[in-house]
Design a protein around this motif. Structure first.
Motif, PDB file in Angstrom:
ATOM      1  N   ILE A 116       9.539   8.324  -1.541  1.00 35.70           N
ATOM      2  CA  ILE A 116       9.530   7.184  -1.037  1.00 35.70           C
ATOM      3  C   ILE A 116      10.163   6.527  -0.998  1.00 35.70           C
ATOM      4  CG2 ILE A 116       8.020   5.672  -2.257  1.00 35.70           C
ATOM      5  CD1 ILE A 116       6.975   7.568  -4.129  1.00 35.70           C
ATOM      6  N   PRO A 117       9.708   5.729  -0.052  1.00 40.42           N
ATOM      7  CA  PRO A 117      10.725   5.313   0.936  1.00 40.42           C
ATOM      8  C   PRO A 117      11.255   3.601  -0.354  1.00 40.42           C
ATOM      9  CG  PRO A 117       8.982   5.371   2.611  1.00 40.42           C
ATOM     10  CD  PRO A 117       8.568   5.935   1.062  1.00 40.42           C
ATOM     11  N   SER A 118      12.241   2.945  -0.269  1.00 36.26           N
ATOM     12  CA  SER A 118      12.996   2.370  -1.109  1.00 36.26           C
ATOM     13  C   SER A 118      11.933   0.698  -1.045  1.00 36.26           C
ATOM     14  CB  SER A 118      14.650   2.098  -1.050  1.00 36.26           C
ATOM     15  OG  SER A 118      14.795   0.751  -1.749  1.00 36.26           O
ATOM     16  N   GLN A 119      11.732   0.082  -2.033  1.00 38.06           N
ATOM     17  CA  GLN A 119      11.226  -1.364  -1.936  1.00 38.06           C
ATOM     18  C   GLN A 119       9.797  -0.511  -1.726  1.00 38.06           C
ATOM     19  OE1 GLN A 119      12.478  -3.973  -2.316  1.00 38.06           O
ATOM     20  NE2 GLN A 119      14.489  -2.092  -2.979  1.00 38.06           N
ATOM     21  N   SER A 120       9.518   0.005  -1.420  1.00 40.97           N
ATOM     22  CA  SER A 120       7.957   0.668  -1.852  1.00 40.97           C
ATOM     23  C   SER A 120       7.170   0.637  -3.193  1.00 40.97           C
ATOM     24  CB  SER A 120       7.303   1.832  -1.056  1.00 40.97           C
ATOM     25  OG  SER A 120       7.734   2.517   0.095  1.00 40.97           O
ATOM     26  N   TYR A 134      -1.402   4.401  -7.030  1.00 37.80           N
ATOM     27  CA  TYR A 134      -1.068   3.846  -5.564  1.00 37.80           C
ATOM     28  C   TYR A 134      -0.415   3.807  -4.839  1.00 37.80           C
ATOM     29  CZ  TYR A 134      -6.342   2.636  -6.334  1.00 37.80           C
ATOM     30  OH  TYR A 134      -8.272   3.123  -6.695  1.00 37.80           O
ATOM     31  N   LEU A 135      -0.209   3.969  -3.627  1.00 37.76           N
ATOM     32  CA  LEU A 135       1.165   3.722  -3.047  1.00 37.76           C
ATOM     33  C   LEU A 135       1.204   3.272  -2.177  1.00 37.76           C
ATOM     34  CD1 LEU A 135       2.425   7.428  -2.778  1.00 37.76           C
ATOM     35  CD2 LEU A 135       3.234   5.746  -4.433  1.00 37.76           C
ATOM     36  N   GLY A 136       2.215   2.071  -1.860  1.00 39.72           N
ATOM     37  CA  GLY A 136       2.350   0.573  -0.636  1.00 39.72           C
ATOM     38  C   GLY A 136       3.533   0.703  -0.269  1.00 39.72           C
ATOM     39  N   LEU A 137       3.905   2.099   0.854  1.00 40.75           N
ATOM     40  CA  LEU A 137       4.789   2.021   1.388  1.00 40.75           C
ATOM     41  C   LEU A 137       5.410   1.533   2.587  1.00 40.75           C
ATOM     42  CD1 LEU A 137       3.825   6.217   2.227  1.00 40.75           C
ATOM     43  CD2 LEU A 137       5.050   5.123   0.008  1.00 40.75           C
ATOM     44  N   ILE A 138       6.709   1.152   2.905  1.00 44.36           N
ATOM     45  CA  ILE A 138       7.433   0.319   3.092  1.00 44.36           C
ATOM     46  C   ILE A 138       7.202   0.976   4.135  1.00 44.36           C
ATOM     47  CG2 ILE A 138       9.125  -1.729   3.295  1.00 44.36           C
ATOM     48  CD1 ILE A 138       7.144  -2.547   1.674  1.00 44.36           C
ATOM     49  N   ASP A 139       7.768   0.661   5.715  1.00 43.87           N
ATOM     50  CA  ASP A 139       8.302   1.762   6.359  1.00 43.87           C
ATOM     51  C   ASP A 139       9.874   1.334   7.183  1.00 43.87           C
ATOM     52  OD1 ASP A 139       9.115   2.406   8.840  1.00 43.87           O
ATOM     53  OD2 ASP A 139       7.212   1.685  10.569  1.00 43.87           O
TER      54      ASP A 139
END
Length: 143
Positions: A116-120, A134-139
């Motif tokens: 999972i990307p950092s800061q997600s 739920y996941l809120g992924l950061i690009d």
């Protein structure tokens, strides 16, 4: 007019984030799982007199718990190895939410694989008798 209503409802349903995991209450705490240690001042603030924990299992290394013992609140606790990383208590008439920022090595893998990307954000939502994740992924590709 009816067609517009159906299209609107369909759009709302499919545009909402979908849970990546659905965690039901377990009859027993999984073997090897540490109960969360909640600070006494937090218990007092949420009016929890005799805390009990109902395991909902885990998402990666993150354990999800429903905490009982609050007369007028519903509480959700997420922990890793017994260390509390998030707590939320609300009136029982609304969903209880805990957000965890992905900054540590114990974060689970993303559903599509990889870290999972950092800061997600990993969001745990207690409603009815289950916890949805739920996941809120950061690009981070632009960094």
């Amino acid at each position: 007019m009816a067609v517009v209503a159906v299209v609107t409802l369909a759009y709302e349903r499919f545009s909402r984030p979908q849970p990546v995991a659905h965690l039901e209450a377990l009859r027993n705490v999984p073997r090897g799982t540490d109960l969360p240690v909640v600070e006494p001042q937090d218990l007092q603030r949420w009016e929890v007199t005799d805390p009990g924990f109902i395991s909902h299992g885990e998402y990666g290394a993150i354990d999800a718990w429903e905490m009982t013992g609050a007369a007028r609140r519903r509480c959700l606790v997420v922990s890793v190895g017994g260390e509390v990383v998030g707590v939320g208590c609300t009136a029982p008439t609304i969903d209880t939410v805990v957000d965890v920022l992905s900054v540590n090595s114990w974060m689970p893998e993303a559903p599509e694989g990889g870290r999972i990307p950092s800061q997600s954000t990993v969001r745990f939502v207690l409603h009815d008798d289950a916890i949805d994740v739920y996941l809120g992924l950061i690009d981070n590709t632009a960094d």
